[in-house]
Scaffold this motif. Structure first.
Motif, short mmCIF file in Angstrom:
data_model
loop_
_atom_site.label_atom_id
_atom_site.label_comp_id
_atom_site.label_asym_id
_atom_site.label_seq_id
_atom_site.Cartn_x
_atom_site.Cartn_y
_atom_site.Cartn_z
N ASP A 166 -12.93 -53.72 54.74
CA ASP A 166 -12.07 -53.72 53.54
C ASP A 166 -11.50 -52.33 53.25
O ASP A 166 -11.02 -52.08 52.14
CB ASP A 166 -12.84 -54.26 52.32
N THR A 222 -21.57 -61.03 44.30
CA THR A 222 -20.18 -60.60 44.12
C THR A 222 -19.27 -61.49 44.97
O THR A 222 -19.74 -62.31 45.76
CB THR A 222 -19.99 -59.12 44.51
N ALA A 223 -17.96 -61.32 44.83
CA ALA A 223 -17.00 -62.26 45.45
C ALA A 223 -16.84 -62.06 46.96
O ALA A 223 -16.38 -62.95 47.65
CB ALA A 223 -15.65 -62.13 44.77
N CYS A 224 -17.20 -60.88 47.46
CA CYS A 224 -16.99 -60.53 48.87
C CYS A 224 -15.54 -60.84 49.26
O CYS A 224 -15.27 -61.54 50.25
CB CYS A 224 -17.95 -61.28 49.79
N ILE A 225 -14.64 -60.30 48.49
CA ILE A 225 -13.24 -60.67 48.65
C ILE A 225 -12.37 -59.44 48.89
O ILE A 225 -11.15 -59.53 49.05
CB ILE A 225 -12.82 -61.48 47.40
N TRP A 266 -15.58 -59.31 35.74
CA TRP A 266 -14.98 -59.37 37.09
C TRP A 266 -13.53 -58.89 37.06
O TRP A 266 -13.10 -58.12 37.92
CB TRP A 266 -15.09 -60.79 37.67
N HIS A 301 -8.19 -58.61 49.36
CA HIS A 301 -7.31 -57.80 48.50
C HIS A 301 -6.69 -56.67 49.31
O HIS A 301 -5.53 -56.32 49.13
CB HIS A 301 -8.09 -57.19 47.33
N ASN A 311 -21.26 -52.68 46.47
CA ASN A 311 -20.75 -51.55 45.69
C ASN A 311 -21.85 -50.59 45.24
O ASN A 311 -21.69 -49.37 45.33
CB ASN A 311 -19.97 -52.06 44.48
N TYR A 364 -21.95 -62.98 36.98
CA TYR A 364 -21.53 -61.71 37.60
C TYR A 364 -21.96 -60.49 36.80
O TYR A 364 -22.43 -59.50 37.34
CB TYR A 364 -20.01 -61.74 37.79
P1 FAD Z 1 -16.41 -57.76 43.49
O1 FAD Z 1 -17.53 -57.12 42.75
O2 FAD Z 1 -16.43 -59.23 43.57
O3 FAD Z 1 -15.07 -57.26 42.81
C1 FAD Z 1 -13.83 -57.96 42.95
C2 FAD Z 1 -12.75 -57.07 43.51
O4 FAD Z 1 -12.46 -55.99 42.64
C3 FAD Z 1 -13.09 -56.42 44.84
O5 FAD Z 1 -12.84 -57.30 45.90
C4 FAD Z 1 -12.18 -55.22 44.85
O6 FAD Z 1 -10.88 -55.55 45.28
C5 FAD Z 1 -12.13 -54.82 43.39
N1 FAD Z 1 -13.13 -53.79 43.08
C6 FAD Z 1 -14.39 -53.98 42.66
N2 FAD Z 1 -15.00 -52.81 42.44
C7 FAD Z 1 -14.10 -51.86 42.73
C8 FAD Z 1 -14.12 -50.44 42.70
N3 FAD Z 1 -15.19 -49.74 42.30
N4 FAD Z 1 -13.02 -49.77 43.08
C9 FAD Z 1 -11.90 -50.43 43.46
N5 FAD Z 1 -11.82 -51.77 43.52
C10 FAD Z 1 -12.90 -52.48 43.15
N6 FAD Z 1 -13.30 -51.10 47.84
C11 FAD Z 1 -12.38 -51.47 48.75
O7 FAD Z 1 -11.76 -52.52 48.59
N7 FAD Z 1 -12.13 -50.69 49.85
C12 FAD Z 1 -12.81 -49.53 50.08
O8 FAD Z 1 -12.54 -48.85 51.08
C13 FAD Z 1 -13.80 -49.14 49.15
N8 FAD Z 1 -14.53 -48.01 49.35
C14 FAD Z 1 -15.46 -47.63 48.41
C15 FAD Z 1 -16.18 -46.43 48.61
C16 FAD Z 1 -17.11 -46.01 47.68
C17 FAD Z 1 -17.87 -44.72 47.90
C18 FAD Z 1 -17.36 -46.79 46.53
C19 FAD Z 1 -18.37 -46.35 45.50
C20 FAD Z 1 -16.66 -47.97 46.32
C21 FAD Z 1 -15.70 -48.40 47.25
N9 FAD Z 1 -14.97 -49.61 47.09
C22 FAD Z 1 -14.02 -49.96 48.01
C23 FAD Z 1 -15.11 -50.41 45.85
C24 FAD Z 1 -16.14 -51.54 45.89
O9 FAD Z 1 -17.36 -51.09 46.41
C25 FAD Z 1 -15.67 -52.75 46.70
O10 FAD Z 1 -14.37 -53.12 46.32
C26 FAD Z 1 -16.59 -53.95 46.44
O11 FAD Z 1 -17.91 -53.63 46.82
C27 FAD Z 1 -16.08 -55.15 47.23
O12 FAD Z 1 -16.95 -56.23 47.14
P2 FAD Z 1 -16.53 -57.58 46.41
O13 FAD Z 1 -15.25 -58.08 46.93
O14 FAD Z 1 -17.71 -58.48 46.49
O15 FAD Z 1 -16.34 -57.06 44.91
#
Ligand code: FAD
Length: 494
Positions: free
Chosen positions: A394, A253-256, A293, A260, A363, A241
């Motif tokens: 999400d 990434t986890a797409c999770i 992560w 949450h 992200n 990661y």
């Molecule tokens: P992973 O990379 O696997 O991360 C694990 C978990 O960590 C995520 O599922 C999420 O719950 C949390 N996480 C990770 N990065 C962030 C971050 N930067 N901020 C807050 N939590 C994070 N996330 C949302 O859940 N909802 C939104 O509406 C949202 N809007 C966003 C808008 C912008 C402009 C940006 C820059 C980021 C936003 N994010 C949002 C944060 C992040 O992009 C997503 O959480 C992430 O892409 C989800 O993919 P994943 O589950 O594969 O993440």
């Protein structure tokens, strides 16, 4: 008599604090537990909730209903048009069911906190014990303080404090018991509720049949799916990661996040499972991928703490209020081109089209596209914030608002406004082979090599033109200068 659990964005049976407490209370009293969820079209409208997300919640409720029924626990789901009537209505339901105890998990947005405050008063008047608990975050807002006793506005020191707090209070990661079996008499007593179907999506949030199938396939609902996704990610991908998380084509990434955000998975569960995998009780030791992560999951807590401490960010105000004076452009055509992924910057367009198709965006792309809207197009970041919410499955107010604040330089991040993402450099760095672009921008799927990042500037103009791919909406260099001048002027204004 009965005990009621009020479901909101905590759509699971396992590791759910309020539900667990409600179940324990019901057992102690020897009375049945009833669960309820109120579908509020006005809430969905006010929060720009996407139809994909509404559909995800309703699909999850159907799964919860079945799982609860196996324990003889009824789930009562009702649509209430006017959201301001919800507190009275829930009190009325408790009275109807003879419930003296009502439980829920706290939501930290302003409207929701106000609603919970009014519930407290109404329950008191009605002789109902109302218990609202912290569950959505690993560490409750307000627990972490700077040396001078303030809320942190910078992530890194906040994160060190978050880790230290959990190390001193390891029980914060302990799971809560799932609900136990209801007395069998509950079946007969609540027969009507057991038979009630889950309502359809409100008219303004309906998906087409094609969309429903697509989202069902991309984002299967419910906590069982969430836990499988988590275990699969931790088992197969988390180790890579740290290096791969910024490469959207790597699917690393986890797409999770939908889990949450809808509460089909607790952030606490994610952090605990990642920690256990690491074989150490320390969250900042062991495998680099796991550590990174966990630090990303912590961002979610961070933005909720910010929101709880500075509630004005819920009211369309920038965290840095001097940034409220920036004079934005008003250009419907530019906004529409951004929304549709027609800016002529392939990396930006790929991200925006991924969002429209899947209700999710990587992200790195969220940062690139958000920066492009606020800086290159100099359009009000709140337009983009709302567009994201209307399409993200999400969608989460705090994370979305925090991410937009970061990208538009109006939020808690200390990064100065004059750091402007260059979409071409971002594209070359994070999608070096162009695979992500070719996947989401089919007009460029036949463009070989580096030209895919900038077809008109790097010798693929003919192909791009033939396929109808647009030229750039604004030149980055000039747009950057315009943004810097306008930000400077806005911040300096009284
Ligand atoms: P992973 O990379 O696997 O991360 C694990 C978990 O960590 C995520 O599922 C999420 O719950 C949390 N996480 C990770 N990065 C962030 C971050 N930067 N901020 C807050 N939590 C994070 N996330 C949302 O859940 N909802 C939104 O509406 C949202 N809007 C966003 C808008 C912008 C402009 C940006 C820059 C980021 C936003 N994010 C949002 C944060 C992040 O992009 C997503 O959480 C992430 O892409 C989800 O993919 P994943 O589950 O594969 O993440």
């Amino acid at each position: 008599e009965a005990v009621v659990h009020w479901y909101k964005r905590d759509l699971r049976l396992h590791d759910n604090r309020a539900l667990s407490l409600a179940s324990a209370k019901a057992k102690e009293k020897g009375v049945p537990l009833i669960c309820t969820f109120i579908v509020s079209p006005q809430d969905y409208q006010a929060h720009y909730t996407s139809p994909a997300r509404v559909d995800f919640e309703l699909r999850t409720l159907a799964i919860i209903k079945e799982d609860l029924a196996k324990l003889d626990i009824p789930l009562y789901v009702e649509t209430r048009e006017e959201r301001r009537t919800i507190p009275d209505h829930i009190v009325g339901l408790c009275q109807k069911w003879g419930a003296k105890h009502l439980y829920c998990n706290i939501e930290y947005e302003v409207d929701e906190l106000r609603r919970e405050a009014s519930m407290t008063r109404k329950c008191l008047d009605a002789g109902i014990n109302f218990t609202a608990v912290h569950d959505d975050v690993v560490v409750a807002p307000g627990k972490l303080r700077t040396g001078t006793g303030n809320q942190y506005a910078v992530y890194s020191p906040w994160f060190r404090s978050w880790i230290a707090h959990i190390h001193s209070n390891p029980e914060l990661l302990d799971p809560f018991d799932p609900p136990g079996q209801n007395p069998s008499s509950a079946r007969q007593r609540f027969n009507d509720i057991f038979r009630m179907p889950i309502p359809a999506a409100p008219e303004n949030k309906k998906l087409t049949d094609e969309e429903r199938k697509r989202f069902e396939h991309l984002w299967p609902a419910g906590e069982h799916e969430a836990s499988q996704r988590l275990e699969k990610f931790l088992g197969q991908k988390v180790a890579e990661y740290k290096d791969a998380r910024n490469l959207p084509a790597a699917n690393s990434t986890a797409c999770i996040s939908v889990h949450h955000s809808a509460g089909t998975l607790a952030a606490r569960t994610s952090v605990r499972r990642a920690r256990d995998l690491n074989g150490t009780k320390k969250l900042d030791a062991g495998n680099e991928g796991v550590k990174t992560w966990i630090s990303e999951v912590a961002w979610r807590d961070f933005y909720k703490h910010v929101l709880a401490h500075w509630p004005y960010v819920c009211m369309h105000k920038p965290f840095k209020y001097e940034y409220a004076n920036i004079e934005w452009e008003y250009n419907d055509e530019h906004f529409e081109r951004w929304c549709k992924g027609q800016t002529g910057y392939p990396i930006v367009d790929a991200g925006m089209r991924q969002l429209l198709h899947s209700g999710w965006m990587h992200n790195r792309l969220r940062m690139i596209t958000a920066s492009f809207l606020a800086k290159d197009l100099l359009l009000d970041w709140r337009l983009g914030e709302a567009h994201f919410m209307t399409h993200l499955i999400d969608g989460d107010f705090a994370s979305n608002n925090g991410g937009w604040g970061f990208s538009a330089s109006t939020g808690v991040d200390p990064q100065p406004y004059f750091r402007v993402f260059n979409p071409l450099l971002q594209s070359e760095k994070f999608d070096p082979a162009g695979d992500y672009i070719r996947k989401w921008v089919p007009e460029l799927s036949a463009v070989a090599g580096k030209a895919v990042h900038d077809p008109y500037g790097r010798g693929a103009a003919e192909e791009a033109e033939r396929k109808g791919y647009p030229r750039v909406v604004v030149e980055h260099k000039g747009a950057r200068e315009r943004a810097l001048a306008r930000y400077k002027e806005g911040i300096g204004r009284e």
